[in-house]
Design a protein around this motif. Structure first.
Motif, PDB file in Angstrom:
ATOM      1  N   VAL A 304     -66.834   5.109 -37.148  1.00  0.00           N
ATOM      2  CA  VAL A 304     -67.707   5.922 -36.299  1.00  0.00           C
ATOM      3  C   VAL A 304     -67.642   5.379 -34.870  1.00  0.00           C
ATOM      4  N   THR A 305     -67.619   6.268 -33.882  1.00  0.00           N
ATOM      5  CA  THR A 305     -67.659   5.826 -32.493  1.00  0.00           C
ATOM      6  C   THR A 305     -68.901   6.430 -31.827  1.00  0.00           C
ATOM      7  N   PRO A 306     -69.490   5.718 -30.877  1.00  0.00           N
ATOM      8  CA  PRO A 306     -70.713   6.236 -30.253  1.00  0.00           C
ATOM      9  C   PRO A 306     -70.431   7.559 -29.556  1.00  0.00           C
ATOM     10  N   GLY A 307     -71.336   8.509 -29.680  1.00  0.00           N
ATOM     11  CA  GLY A 307     -71.124   9.811 -29.051  1.00  0.00           C
ATOM     12  C   GLY A 307     -72.433  10.556 -28.969  1.00  0.00           C
ATOM     13  N   VAL A 314     -76.105   8.995 -33.998  1.00  0.00           N
ATOM     14  CA  VAL A 314     -76.892   8.035 -34.776  1.00  0.00           C
ATOM     15  C   VAL A 314     -76.481   6.613 -34.390  1.00  0.00           C
ATOM     16  N   LEU A 315     -75.165   6.397 -34.331  1.00  0.00           N
ATOM     17  CA  LEU A 315     -74.670   5.076 -33.957  1.00  0.00           C
ATOM     18  C   LEU A 315     -75.157   4.699 -32.559  1.00  0.00           C
ATOM     19  N   ARG A 316     -75.046   5.645 -31.637  1.00  0.00           N
ATOM     20  CA  ARG A 316     -75.489   5.376 -30.267  1.00  0.00           C
ATOM     21  C   ARG A 316     -76.958   4.981 -30.245  1.00  0.00           C
ATOM     22  N   VAL A 704     -63.145  10.369 -23.612  1.00  0.00           N
ATOM     23  CA  VAL A 704     -63.995  11.288 -24.362  1.00  0.00           C
ATOM     24  C   VAL A 704     -65.151  10.548 -25.019  1.00  0.00           C
ATOM     25  N   GLY A 705     -65.551   9.426 -24.450  1.00  0.00           N
ATOM     26  CA  GLY A 705     -66.646   8.673 -25.053  1.00  0.00           C
ATOM     27  C   GLY A 705     -66.287   7.228 -24.891  1.00  0.00           C
ATOM     28  N   SER A 706     -67.254   6.362 -25.174  1.00  0.00           N
ATOM     29  CA  SER A 706     -66.989   4.985 -24.811  1.00  0.00           C
ATOM     30  C   SER A 706     -65.874   4.403 -25.656  1.00  0.00           C
ATOM     31  N   GLY A 707     -64.864   3.892 -24.978  1.00  0.00           N
ATOM     32  CA  GLY A 707     -63.751   3.259 -25.669  1.00  0.00           C
ATOM     33  C   GLY A 707     -62.757   4.214 -26.298  1.00  0.00           C
ATOM     34  N   ILE A 708     -62.992   5.521 -26.174  1.00  0.00           N
ATOM     35  CA  ILE A 708     -62.051   6.481 -26.765  1.00  0.00           C
ATOM     36  C   ILE A 708     -61.407   7.299 -25.651  1.00  0.00           C
ATOM     37  N   ARG A 709     -60.071   7.357 -25.690  1.00  0.00           N
ATOM     38  CA  ARG A 709     -59.313   8.111 -24.694  1.00  0.00           C
ATOM     39  C   ARG A 709     -58.634   9.286 -25.380  1.00  0.00           C
ATOM     40  N   ARG A 710     -58.259  10.284 -24.591  1.00  0.00           N
ATOM     41  CA  ARG A 710     -57.584  11.446 -25.148  1.00  0.00           C
ATOM     42  C   ARG A 710     -56.367  11.783 -24.309  1.00  0.00           C
ATOM     43  N   VAL A 711     -55.229  12.011 -24.972  1.00  0.00           N
ATOM     44  CA  VAL A 711     -54.082  12.569 -24.267  1.00  0.00           C
ATOM     45  C   VAL A 711     -53.897  14.006 -24.742  1.00  0.00           C
ATOM     46  N   GLU A 712     -53.444  14.857 -23.824  1.00  0.00           N
ATOM     47  CA  GLU A 712     -53.148  16.233 -24.165  1.00  0.00           C
ATOM     48  C   GLU A 712     -51.728  16.517 -23.738  1.00  0.00           C
ATOM     49  N   ALA A 713     -51.032  17.326 -24.511  1.00  0.00           N
ATOM     50  CA  ALA A 713     -49.652  17.615 -24.153  1.00  0.00           C
ATOM     51  C   ALA A 713     -49.273  19.025 -24.568  1.00  0.00           C
ATOM     52  N   LEU A 714     -48.314  19.594 -23.845  1.00  0.00           N
ATOM     53  CA  LEU A 714     -47.734  20.863 -24.249  1.00  0.00           C
ATOM     54  C   LEU A 714     -46.425  20.562 -24.954  1.00  0.00           C
TER      55      LEU A 714
END
Ligand code: ATP
Ligand code: MG
Length: 892
Positions: A304-307, A314-316, A704-714
């Motif tokens: 679970v990651t904080p969000g 809940v975690l947060r 996209v939230g603490s410690g979580i990154r997002r890459v997007e690609a075509l």
């Protein structure tokens, strides 16, 4: 006896009696009705409902549980943790009441050196379903009473209770039955005599035995349900609270003082300098800290990651409550780097995953604390504003709406608001705050109810699922002829569907890929004898059952009809490209960022992918292009993509990547790209070789939230189209700016330089014009209470110029008391006040005058006595602001 030892004893006791030892499932389990696993029986649910055959007759486990509803109880009662461990024994049609009662009695009362817990039998009380509460049990659970007497519990310690207390069901149609709870008497110093019906704190519930013996057809409440029939195969489900037994056996007063938790209290006490046991409020806070830190650790360990939603929220909340409780104990520095490692060291013995996930977990936790500290800082500013405006209005109370806004928008907890208000000598309108909170809760409840409307549908799915799983043929075939097993419309099974209907169709087998593992569902058609349907979505709402949501476009579809299920081949190929590209992205990120990098979620569909992963900071532009480079090199290298099934342990040993919270069977499917280059457990569809992907265009990377990154690609054609569009854009720009594409940066830089010089020139000219006009402005000075006052609006004149003009004007007014007040700016008005020495001697302060003027501009300000500025958002108040300055001087 240590908690880990009690756990071991429980499991040994039942393994010796022939039970299969089943490891704890992840707290995040794919049961759509639950946020977290909250009881030991959850992973066994399909065996109890009959949806799946149990692979063993009896089982035992120690299951990690989280009960979010108990969060408010923590620290106040002695027996509620948000995280706790439930030991259980389960029988699927094997032994029933007699076996369950005997096993439990022996473990609880056998002497410690004989493997038991060694509780004195005289301290044991039990409850059973009493007579007269249900027509099927006119005498109550008489069978259980007799069995308890047989093991030696006297009748006066067997208490009879009602359905609410001693009947168990799942809240939905399915199994149900009476239950029997075991209590331990902690002694007369903890409360009155009379057993658990009198006092549940002195008499502590440790174990609940559930006797599933009926099938329920409707459940309206815990004590309001219809019985369909007796269960042909009776089942046993029990739950013993490990922490509760531990605190009794360790002679402690509550479950926060057991060996697995107390060292965190000690650490928190050391950090805060508050002694545990000295003050009740402090003790509750210390317990909250110890409980929440442990729950957060276990949740993060299970992925679970904080969000801001559901599990992450809940975690947060848990993390923030820990930090905040420490603040209330007077600690303002970061606390998790001190507390979390203590909890980690305590939990590792029973849960090796805590060690394995530590890298990720501590990064996440410390990052979340940092971001909460920032929230607190900005919330504090908002609080200061609210306090200032209360004071300005000569009020002694901060509005409930402001407290609510602080809570809702800035995550500012109410008790912090209360404490800060008290420090500032203000009260808070708590009644109004509570009203707004209740209103919000009602809204949330209504939402939840709206979502729960799905039970009828679940019933329909269950019926269809009972005829077997839907085999997926789509790895090899895109067209399958198959009978329609059933049609669901608005949650009910129906016999047929007509043009215009949107229905859910279940087939005997299917080539359609149901959305899973991040891959979007297939598109396509169902057709047959004069009828056609467009497939809109494909899902697997219950394990093993594929449901095609489809629009009937022609003819009538009847249950039992044969249809041709045809997947849109082009879209499927696009999905394969995107999914394989996702695996490339995953492997490339691990190559570049290290093996501690994990997938935190993904989504892909034809032409597009996004991929979430843990990383403490963003990717630099250089790293980003390196990532794109590695991925595209892997495309060109034309790796072979293969899939095979193998035992889970073997796949793990080969280093295959798995997703958190995913339930994996004993045999898993592993997808490999060029063997070890990338190995993932995956049920999705892929291209045969990576060159078929064509091209991957990395669009961007963000948080996209603490410690979580997002890459997007075509991917593929979409990647190419986006490059082509960019090229066209560059060429248009080059034409417009009359240069070559490769000289664009130089050209733009030059233009910006020219623009800046022009702006400066304009500003200089404006100032010159203003200064030339000073004589006229100075002549407008009036007398106000013995001061020479220039109060003027200078629309459009901004910061530095306004200041220059004000100072110039002051000089022109000479040595007698003089004040200059100017309102400049445009949509955002600015006010400046300057005074000369004589004016200050006479009592005029620039800061105070700005304080009087700014509120008319919808803002605030203040500052020194000789020069002060302020601003606001309402330019229509300019005259009123100047008038306020004049009045203030005239009245002084
Ligand atoms: P209570 O009424 O005390 O809240 P419960 O009826 O909710 O207990 P069950 O759902 O029957 O408890 O769970 C089985 C066992 O799990 C209980 O007998 C208890 O020992 C333990 N348990 C339940 N909730 C908690 C909790 N929040 N913290 C620790 N142990 C718990
Ligand atoms: Mg409870």
């Amino acid at each position: 006896m240590k908690t880990a030892e009690i756990r071991r004893r429980f499991l040994d006791h039942f393994v010796r009696a022939g039970h299969t030892l089943v490891p704890s499932a992840s707290l995040v389990y794919n049961d759509p009705t639950l946020l977290f696993v909250n009881a030991g029986m959850v992973p066994f649910k399909p065996y109890f409902t009959g949806a799946e055959d149990a692979p063993y007759d009896t089982a035992t486990s120690c299951q990690k549980c989280v009960r979010t509803l108990d969060i408010e109880e923590v620290g106040k009662t002695t027996r509620h943790g948000t995280f706790f461990q439930m030991n259980g024994n389960f029988s699927f049609g094997d032994y029933f009441k007699e076996g369950a009662i005997q096993h439990a009695w022996q473990l609880v009362t056998n002497p410690v050196d004989a493997g038991g817990f060694g509780f004195d039998g005289d301290r044991v009380w039990v409850t059973v379903l009493g007579p007269g509460h249900h027509p099927d049990f006119p005498d109550g659970d008489a069978e259980a009473v007799e069995l308890w007497k047989a093991v030696g519990v006297p009748d006066e310690r067997i208490q009879r209770r009602n359905l609410k207390d001693n009947y168990w069901n799942m809240g939905v149609p399915g199994p149900g039955g009476p239950c029997s709870e075991i209590y331990i008497d902690r002694g007369s110093e903890f409360g009155p005599d009379g057993g658990p019906v009198v006092d549940e704190d002195r008499f502590l519930e440790i174990w609940n035995l559930v006797f599933m013996q009926q099938e329920l057809s409707a459940v309206r409440a815990k004590d309001d349900f219809d019985v369909l029939r007796p269960l042909p195969k009776k089942n046993i489900d029990t739950g013993m609270g490990l922490e509760r037994v531990a605190y009794l056996m360790q002679g402690r007063d509550n479950l926060y003082e057991i060996d697995q938790v107390f060292p965190v209290i000690e650490k928190a006490s050391e950090l805060s300098g508050r002694r545990y046991g000295a003050n009740h409020d402090d003790d509750v806070r210390l317990r909250v800290v110890a409980d929440h830190v442990r729950s957060a650790l276990m949740l993060m360990t299970d992925g679970v990651t904080p969000g801001n939603e559901a599990r992450g929220y809940v975690l947060r909340r848990l993390l923030r409550r820990s930090v905040r409780s420490m603040r209330l104990l007077g600690v303002h520095d970061p606390v998790l780097p001190d507390l979390l490692p203590v909890s980690k060291a305590l939990m590792e013995e029973s849960y090796p995953e805590v060690t394995a996930q530590w890298e990720r977990v501590h990064q996440l936790a410390y990052g979340e604390e940092e971001s909460f500290r920032r929230t607190l800082a900005s919330g504090t500013q908002i609080f200061d504003l609210a306090a200032a405006s209360a004071r300005r209005a000569h009020a002694t109370t901060i509005g409930g709406d402001q407290a609510f806004q602080l809570h809702d928008t800035y995550g500012f907890p109410i008790d912090l608001t209360l404490e800060m208000a008290a420090e500032a000598g203000l009260a808070v309108d708590q009644a109004e705050f509570r009203r707004l909170m209740t209103e919000q809760k009602e809204r949330a409840k209504a939402d939840a109810r709206a979502k729960k409307g799905g039970t009828a549908t679940t019933e329909a799915y269950r019926t269809l699922r009972s005829a077997g799983e839907t085999p997926f043929r789509g790895f090899t075939d895109l067209a399958v002829e198959t009978p329609v097993r059933g049609i669901v419309k608005d949650g009910e099974l129906v016999a047929s569907a007509r043009p215009g209907d949107v229905v859910e169709v279940v087939l005997e087998e299917t080539p359609f890929y149901a959305e899973a593992g991040g891959q979007d569902a297939d598109a396509g058609t169902l057709s047959g004898d004069g009828m056609a349907l467009d497939v809109l979505d494909v899902q697997r709402p219950v394990q093993g059952l594929v449901v095609h949501k489809a629009l009937v476009t022609e003819g009538e579809l009847g249950a039992g009809a044969r249809v041709l299920a045809l997947v849109d081949g082009a879209a499927r190929f696009g999905a394969c490209q995107a999914h394989t590209a996702t695996h490339l992205m995953n492997a490339a990120l691990r190559q570049l960022l290290g093996q501690g990098t994990h997938q935190a979620g993904s989504y892909n569909k034809p032409g597009y992918l996004r991929f979430d992963f843990n990383a403490p900071t963003g990717l630099s532009p250089a790293l980003r292009s390196e990532l794109e480079g590695v991925v595209n090199a892997a495309v060109r290298d034309d790796f072979e993509v293969t899939a095979r099934e193998l035992p889970l342990a073997e796949a793990r040993a080969l280093g295959a990547q798995a997703m958190f919270g995913e339930k994996y069977g004993a045999v898993v499917r592993m997808v490999e790209l060029a063997g070890p280059w990338s190995r993932e457990l995956c049920g999705g569809t892929h291209v045969a070789r990576t060159a078929q992907i064509g091209l991957v265009n990395l669009l961007g990377e963000g948080s996209v939230g603490s410690g979580i990154r997002r890459v997007e690609a075509l991917v593929s054609q979409d990647a190419f189209a986006s490059f082509a569009a960019e090229r066209a854009l560059v060429s248009t720009l080059a034409d417009t700016l009359k240069t070559q594409p490769d000289r664009l940066p130089e050209r733009v830089e030059k233009l910006l330089g020219e623009l800046k010089a022009a702006h400066k020139q304009i500003a200089d000219l404006k100032t010159a014009a203003l200064l030339g006009n000073l004589g006229e402005l100075a002549a407008s000075a009036v007398d106000a209470g013995g001061y020479r006052l220039i109060a003027r609006r200078l629309p459009g004149v901004g910061g530095a110029e306004l200041r220059t003009v004000a100072l110039e004007l002051r000089d022109r007014l000479g040595e007698s008391p003089a004040v200059v007040a100017l309102v400049g700016g445009d949509a955002k008005p600015a006010v400046i006040v300057v005074t000369n020495a004589a004016a200050r001697e006479r009592g005029a302060g620039a800061g105070a005058l700005v304080g009087v003027a700014a509120p008319h501009l919808g803002g605030r300000g203040g500052g020194r006595d000789d020069i002060a500025q302020g601003g606001g958002t309402d330019p229509t108040g300019a005259d009123a602001a100047l008038e306020a300055v004049r009045t203030a001087l005239a009245g002084s």
